[in-house]
Design a protein around this motif. Structure first.
Motif, PDB file in Angstrom:
ATOM      1  N   SER A 109      62.357 -19.489 -86.019  1.00 45.23           N
ATOM      2  CA  SER A 109      61.205 -20.377 -85.987  1.00 45.23           C
ATOM      3  C   SER A 109      61.638 -21.819 -85.769  1.00 45.23           C
ATOM      4  N   THR A 110      61.100 -22.425 -84.727  1.00 49.63           N
ATOM      5  CA  THR A 110      61.360 -23.845 -84.479  1.00 49.63           C
ATOM      6  C   THR A 110      60.670 -24.703 -85.527  1.00 49.63           C
ATOM      7  N   HIS A 111      59.475 -24.305 -85.919  1.00 41.41           N
ATOM      8  CA  HIS A 111      58.708 -25.094 -86.885  1.00 41.41           C
ATOM      9  C   HIS A 111      59.332 -25.050 -88.278  1.00 41.41           C
ATOM     10  N   VAL A 112      59.741 -23.862 -88.696  1.00 42.36           N
ATOM     11  CA  VAL A 112      60.290 -23.702 -90.041  1.00 42.36           C
ATOM     12  C   VAL A 112      61.782 -24.015 -90.069  1.00 42.36           C
ATOM     13  N   GLY A 113      62.472 -23.697 -88.964  1.00 47.74           N
ATOM     14  CA  GLY A 113      63.902 -23.938 -88.902  1.00 47.74           C
ATOM     15  C   GLY A 113      64.744 -22.835 -89.497  1.00 47.74           C
ATOM     16  N   ARG A 114      64.145 -21.649 -89.645  1.00 48.18           N
ATOM     17  CA  ARG A 114      64.870 -20.503 -90.189  1.00 48.18           C
ATOM     18  C   ARG A 114      64.488 -19.230 -89.457  1.00 48.18           C
TER      19      ARG A 114
END
Length: 287
Positions: free
Chosen positions: A47-52
Motif C-alpha cells: 500500500s502506497t497510502h499506508v506504507g506497508r
C-alpha cells in the motif's frame, strides 16, 4: 578416508532432502487448495497510502469458474488473519442452508498477530484529540481500500461494485462505523460487531459526509456478555442513527443474547447478512 567421504556425502544428501521436505511441507501448509471452502486466490499488496504490505486472501463462490458473465457481491473482511478462515466457510453454509447469495470473500490480513507486524491499532483508529500519538491511521487505511485494494479486486474478479460489504469486529467495528460517516457510498452494506467508540467518540454522532446512494444499509451488533460500556455505546449509536433523518443508511441494531465480544462473530455475520440480503433471499424462495 574414502569411507569418511562417502558417509559425509550421504549425510549432506540426507540433510538436504530433510530440509527440502520441510520447505515443501511448510509451503503446502500455507495453501488453501486442499480446503474447498477457502479456495480462490491470494496476493500480497504494497500500500502506497499506508506504507506497508497486506496479505489478501480471496474465497471465490461455488460455480465461479462455470460462468464468465455472472458477477457477485464482495465482502471485505477486516482482521482477515483470524476472520477470513472463519467467515468464508460460514458464508458457504449460509448459501446452502439459507439461500444467501454467493459472494467473493476478501480477507485483509497482516500475516501475524505480532504487534511489530499487525498494525490494526494504527489502521483502524481515527485522528482525535484523545487518540494515542501515531495511532491515527484510519484515513490512510480508508484510502488504501478505496484507491488500491477495491480497484484491484474489481479488475481481477467478477465483482458487483454495487454490492460491496465491509465487516469489522471490535476495533475493526470502530473502523466500519467511522468509514460509514467519512465515505457512506463506498460500501453498500456494513457490519460493525461489538465496536468501541473511542477515541473521538463525538465524531460518531456528527453528520455523515455527502452521499448519493439511497439503498445503503448498516448493521451494528452487540453481545449481551460484552462489556457494559460497549453495549451502551452500540445501543446509543444504533438507536440514535435509526431515528435520524440525515442518516445515509438504514440501521439495524442486533442484540445477541449470550453473545460474547469475539466468539459469536459467526452468529453476528449470519444475522447481519440475512438482513442485508433479505430481498435477494426472498426472490430465490419465490416459486
Amino acid at each position: 578416508m574414502k569411507l569418511f567421504v562417502i558417509l559425509f556425502f550421504s549425510f549432506l544428501v540426507s540433510a538436504c532432502a530433510s530440509t527440502n521436505q520441510s520447505i515443501v511441507q511448510t509451503q503446502s501448509n500455507q495453501s488453501y487448495n486442499h480446503l474447498p471452502s477457502l479456495q480462490g486466490d491470494y496476493f500480497k499488496i504494497k500500500s502506497t497510502h499506508v506504507g506497508r504490505d497486506f496479505h489478501i486472501n480471496v474465497r471465490l463462490p461455488l460455480g465461479y469458474q462455470a460462468s464468465d458473465a455472472k458477477t457477485y457481491p464482495v465482502v471485505y473482511v477486516l482482521d482477515g488473519d483470524s476472520l477470513f478462515p472463519l467467515l468464508a466457510p460460514t458464508h458457504l453454509f449460509l448459501n446452502l442452508d439459507e439461500k444467501l447469495p454467493e459472494a467473493i470473500i476478501v480477507g485483509i490480513s497482516y500475516g501475524s498477530f505480532d504487534p511489530a507486524i499487525n498494525k490494526r491499532d494504527i489502521d483502524f483508529n481515527a485522528p482525535a484529540a484523545d487518540a494515542k500519538p501515531g495511532e491515527d491511521g484510519a484515513p490512510r487505511f480508508l484510502a488504501f481500500l478505496k484507491s488500491e485494494l477495491i480497484p484491484k479486486i474489481e479488475k481481477q474478479f467478477r465483482a458487483n461494485a454495487a454490492k460491496r460489504v465491509l465487516v469489522g469486529q471490535s476495533r475493526g467495528g470502530y473502523f466500519v462505523l467511522w468509514s460509514a460517516l467519512e465515505d457512506p457510498d463506498l460500501f453498500w452494506g456494513r457490519i460493525a460487531s461489538n465496536p468501541s467508540l473511542a477515541p473521538g467518540r463525538a465524531r460518531f454522532f456528527e453528520a455523515a459526509s455527502s452521499h448519493t446512494r439511497k439503498d445503503l444499509k448498516l448493521v451494528i451488533a452487540s453481545g449481551t456478555r460484552d462489556t457494559e460500556l460497549r453495549q451502551r455505546n452500540a445501543t446509543e449509536w444504533g438507536t440514535t442513527w435509526s431515528s435520524r433523518a440525515d442518516a445515509p443508511w438504514t440501521v439495524n441494531l442486533i442484540k445477541l443474547e449470550g453473545g460474547t465480544h469475539a466468539a459469536t462473530i459467526g452468529d453476528t455475520y449470519r444475522r447481519a447478512m440475512l438482513w442485508l440480503f433479505v430481498s435477494d433471499i426472498a426472490a430465490v424462495k419465490v416459486p
